[in-house]
Each structure stands twice: as structure tokens, then as C-alpha cells.
Motif scaffolding. Structure first.
Motif, PDB file in Angstrom:
ATOM      1  N   ASN A  61      71.647 -18.578  58.599  1.00 16.15           N
ATOM      2  CA  ASN A  61      71.005 -19.437  57.589  1.00 16.15           C
ATOM      3  C   ASN A  61      69.820 -18.690  56.965  1.00 16.15           C
ATOM      4  O   ASN A  61      68.683 -19.153  56.893  1.00 16.15           O
ATOM      5  N   TRP A  62      70.152 -17.421  56.574  1.00 13.94           N
ATOM      6  CA  TRP A  62      69.123 -16.541  55.978  1.00 13.94           C
ATOM      7  C   TRP A  62      69.763 -15.930  54.737  1.00 13.94           C
ATOM      8  O   TRP A  62      70.768 -15.262  54.816  1.00 13.94           O
ATOM      9  N   PRO A  63      69.186 -16.147  53.536  1.00 17.61           N
ATOM     10  CA  PRO A  63      69.907 -15.856  52.294  1.00 17.61           C
ATOM     11  C   PRO A  63      69.926 -14.404  51.843  1.00 17.61           C
ATOM     12  O   PRO A  63      70.483 -14.111  50.785  1.00 17.61           O
ATOM     13  N   THR A  64      69.236 -13.510  52.556  1.00 12.99           N
ATOM     14  CA  THR A  64      69.152 -12.153  52.015  1.00 12.99           C
ATOM     15  C   THR A  64      69.552 -11.095  53.038  1.00 12.99           C
ATOM     16  O   THR A  64      69.665 -11.359  54.235  1.00 12.99           O
ATOM     17  N   ILE A  65      69.763  -9.899  52.512  1.00 15.86           N
ATOM     18  CA  ILE A  65      70.038  -8.707  53.302  1.00 15.86           C
ATOM     19  C   ILE A  65      68.891  -7.766  53.026  1.00 15.86           C
ATOM     20  O   ILE A  65      68.440  -7.730  51.883  1.00 15.86           O
ATOM     21  N   PRO A  66      68.328  -7.005  53.966  1.00 17.05           N
ATOM     22  CA  PRO A  66      68.835  -6.698  55.297  1.00 17.05           C
ATOM     23  C   PRO A  66      68.481  -7.780  56.312  1.00 17.05           C
ATOM     24  O   PRO A  66      67.645  -8.627  56.068  1.00 17.05           O
ATOM     25  N   GLN A  67      69.194  -7.677  57.459  1.00 19.93           N
ATOM     26  CA  GLN A  67      68.886  -8.545  58.594  1.00 19.93           C
ATOM     27  C   GLN A  67      68.875  -7.700  59.869  1.00 19.93           C
ATOM     28  O   GLN A  67      69.838  -6.995  60.132  1.00 19.93           O
ATOM     29  N   LEU A  68      67.787  -7.818  60.619  1.00 17.54           N
ATOM     30  CA  LEU A  68      67.640  -7.003  61.829  1.00 17.54           C
ATOM     31  C   LEU A  68      67.830  -7.841  63.096  1.00 17.54           C
ATOM     32  O   LEU A  68      67.298  -8.946  63.199  1.00 17.54           O
ATOM     33  N   TYR A  69      68.615  -7.290  64.014  1.00 18.67           N
ATOM     34  CA  TYR A  69      68.855  -7.932  65.322  1.00 18.67           C
ATOM     35  C   TYR A  69      68.408  -6.975  66.416  1.00 18.67           C
ATOM     36  O   TYR A  69      68.692  -5.774  66.347  1.00 18.67           O
ATOM     37  N   ILE A  70      67.680  -7.543  67.403  1.00 21.95           N
ATOM     38  CA  ILE A  70      67.325  -6.744  68.581  1.00 21.95           C
ATOM     39  C   ILE A  70      67.782  -7.521  69.818  1.00 21.95           C
ATOM     40  O   ILE A  70      67.420  -8.693  69.965  1.00 21.95           O
ATOM     41  N   LYS A  71      68.628  -6.909  70.589  1.00 23.66           N
ATOM     42  CA  LYS A  71      69.208  -7.529  71.800  1.00 23.66           C
ATOM     43  C   LYS A  71      69.782  -8.911  71.446  1.00 23.66           C
ATOM     44  O   LYS A  71      69.518  -9.886  72.146  1.00 23.66           O
ATOM     45  N   ASP A  77      59.034  -5.180  75.267  1.00 22.00           N
ATOM     46  CA  ASP A  77      59.447  -6.342  76.081  1.00 22.00           C
ATOM     47  C   ASP A  77      60.952  -6.340  76.335  1.00 22.00           C
ATOM     48  O   ASP A  77      61.415  -6.719  77.397  1.00 22.00           O
ATOM     49  N   LYS A  78      61.702  -5.927  75.302  1.00 21.36           N
ATOM     50  CA  LYS A  78      63.154  -5.996  75.413  1.00 21.36           C
ATOM     51  C   LYS A  78      63.757  -4.725  76.002  1.00 21.36           C
ATOM     52  O   LYS A  78      64.968  -4.584  76.104  1.00 21.36           O
ATOM     53  N   GLY A  79      62.863  -3.773  76.351  1.00 27.13           N
ATOM     54  CA  GLY A  79      63.330  -2.541  77.003  1.00 27.13           C
ATOM     55  C   GLY A  79      64.139  -1.656  76.088  1.00 27.13           C
ATOM     56  O   GLY A  79      65.071  -0.972  76.506  1.00 27.13           O
ATOM     57  N   VAL A  80      63.769  -1.663  74.794  1.00 22.92           N
ATOM     58  CA  VAL A  80      64.472  -0.783  73.846  1.00 22.92           C
ATOM     59  C   VAL A  80      63.608   0.466  73.652  1.00 22.92           C
ATOM     60  O   VAL A  80      62.440   0.350  73.254  1.00 22.92           O
ATOM     61  N   PRO A  81      64.158   1.662  73.964  1.00 18.63           N
ATOM     62  CA  PRO A  81      63.339   2.877  73.863  1.00 18.63           C
ATOM     63  C   PRO A  81      62.929   3.170  72.423  1.00 18.63           C
ATOM     64  O   PRO A  81      63.699   2.953  71.480  1.00 18.63           O
ATOM     65  N   PHE A  82      61.671   3.592  72.248  1.00 15.82           N
ATOM     66  CA  PHE A  82      61.208   4.003  70.910  1.00 15.82           C
ATOM     67  C   PHE A  82      60.037   4.952  71.115  1.00 15.82           C
ATOM     68  O   PHE A  82      59.479   5.040  72.206  1.00 15.82           O
ATOM     69  N   LYS A  83      59.679   5.687  70.051  1.00 13.54           N
ATOM     70  CA  LYS A  83      58.516   6.583  70.202  1.00 13.54           C
ATOM     71  C   LYS A  83      57.347   5.918  69.462  1.00 13.54           C
ATOM     72  O   LYS A  83      57.375   5.662  68.277  1.00 13.54           O
ATOM     73  N   ASP A  84      56.311   5.582  70.273  1.00 16.03           N
ATOM     74  CA  ASP A  84      55.154   4.876  69.736  1.00 16.03           C
ATOM     75  C   ASP A  84      54.242   5.905  69.076  1.00 16.03           C
ATOM     76  O   ASP A  84      53.712   6.783  69.735  1.00 16.03           O
ATOM     77  N   ALA A  85      54.056   5.767  67.773  1.00 14.21           N
ATOM     78  CA  ALA A  85      53.241   6.766  67.049  1.00 14.21           C
ATOM     79  C   ALA A  85      51.787   6.695  67.509  1.00 14.21           C
ATOM     80  O   ALA A  85      51.037   7.641  67.410  1.00 14.21           O
ATOM     81  N   ALA A  86      51.373   5.535  68.073  1.00 14.24           N
ATOM     82  CA  ALA A  86      49.932   5.368  68.398  1.00 14.24           C
ATOM     83  C   ALA A  86      49.503   6.363  69.477  1.00 14.24           C
ATOM     84  O   ALA A  86      50.294   6.817  70.237  1.00 14.24           O
TER      85      ALA A  86
END
Lengths: 112, 78
Positions: free
Chosen positions: A68-78, A103-112
Motif C-alpha cells: 500500500n505504497w504508491p511509488t518505487i523504489p521500495q527497500l526491504y530489510i529482513k 539490530d538486524k545483523g546485516v553486515p555493513f561498513k560504518d563510515a563513522a
């Protein structure tokens, strides 16, 4: 017809940690908003599955009905719908996206 | 067919109780806007739910006539 599409969407978002339904592909986005989200994800080094809705009109409409979201893109995580371009950009700027990935345990590189 | 900024603001105001709406025309083409909506009715909702309220107020125009509306939602500061 609709539940076949919903089943395909559910399969995609359950089998992949991060899924981006977008116009074009990660390598060749064909819309500024889709490109912006793909860029945020690659900047964070997040591996994601890109689904090019331009190649399949049924997915292009089906995904909008699914959330029920009228536009693209759409992002899903887990398997969870996170939002479109505005929300992902806002969450990236505030750091909420990074916290969510942690929180969801998805690996990423934190620029901070 | 492009939409006027005031039409967008009016639709959002009538669809979302006590909303303050500020619209910016990003490119002057009547198709690329940004809107900042502040309303107490967003309280306790996720961003997705807040944005869905805005899309509902726009009665299906979003993604059709209205190609690009960048939305930012917030709750008034107490």
C-alpha cells in the motif's frame, strides 16, 4: 493473479536480507530516486538484491499493492518494508538506517 | 498534467487533521515538489505509516499525476 505476485515478492524478501525494488538495476539505475537508495546502500557496503520493476509490469504494480505504497523504489530489510527514497535518505542522515542494520545483523561498513 | 502547490497543500490539510504543510516547488515544472507536514496525528506512528497517511490524503495522485513529491513528516514539538 494477485497472490502469485505476492508469493513471488514474499519469496524474494525472505530469501534475501536486503531487497531493493527499483527502476533499473544497481549498476544502471533508471530513476533518480532509485539511484539515490542504491547509492546509500553501496556507500554503506550493504549487499542487496535489486529487482528491476521496469522489466516486469506485474511486479511494478504488485509491489505497490503489497505495501500500500504508491511509488518505487521500495527497500526491504529482513523481510520488513523500510520505506522509499525519502525515508531511507532521512534514516541514513540520522544514522537510524545504520542502527537498524546493526539490530538486524546485516553486515555493513560504518563510515563513522 | 502537473499539479499546483496549493492544491497539494489543500489536499493534505483536508486529509490530515491539524496539519501544517509547507510545500516547495523544486524545479518549477509543477511535478517535482517537497512537502514538510507537521501534525500531532503522526504521534506514535512509524515513518512509513505517517507517509501512508499523506499518500492517502492525496487520493491516489501520488505516482500518477504527481510524479515526485519528497515528503518529510514530523510531530509538533511540545
Amino acid at each position: 493473479m494477485e497472490n502469485i505476485i505476492f508469493e513471488r515478492i514474499k519469496k524474494d524478501i525472505s530469501e534475501n536480507d536486503v531487497v531493493l525494488f527499483m527502476k533499473g538495476t544497481a549498476a544502471f539505475p533508471q530513476c533518480g530516486f532509485s539511484a539515490a537508495v542504491a547509492q546509500v546502500l553501496s556507500q554503506l557496503g550493504v549487499r542487496f538484491k535489486d529487482v528491476n520493476v521496469l522489466e516486469d509490469a506485474t511486479i511494478r504494480q504488485g509491489i505497490k499493492d503489497f505495501t500500500n505504497w504508491p511509488t518505487i523504489p521500495q527497500l526491504y530489510i529482513k523481510g520488513e518494508f523500510i520505506g522509499g527514497c525519502d525515508i531511507v535518505r532521512e534514516m541514513f542522515t540520522t544514522g537510524e538506517l545504520q542502527d537498524l542494520l546493526k539490530d538486524k545483523g546485516v553486515p555493513f561498513k560504518d563510515a563513522a | 498534467m502537473a499539479m499546483q502547490a496549493e492544491t497539494i497543500a489543500d489536499m493534505i490539510r483536508s486529509g490530515i487533521p491539524s496539519a501544517t504543510v509547507t510545500i516547495q516547488d523544486l524545479r518549477g515544472d509543477g511535478e517535482h515538489y517537497s512537502a514538510h507536514i507537521v501534525s500531532p496525528s503522526f504521534k506514535g506512528l512509524t515513518r512509513v505509516q505517517q507517509h501512508q497517511m499523506v499518500y492517502k490524503a492525496l487520493q491516489g495522485k501520488m505516482g500518477g499525476e504527481l510524479h515526485a513529491l519528497a515528503i518529510q513528516t514530523s510531530v509538533p514539538k511540545e
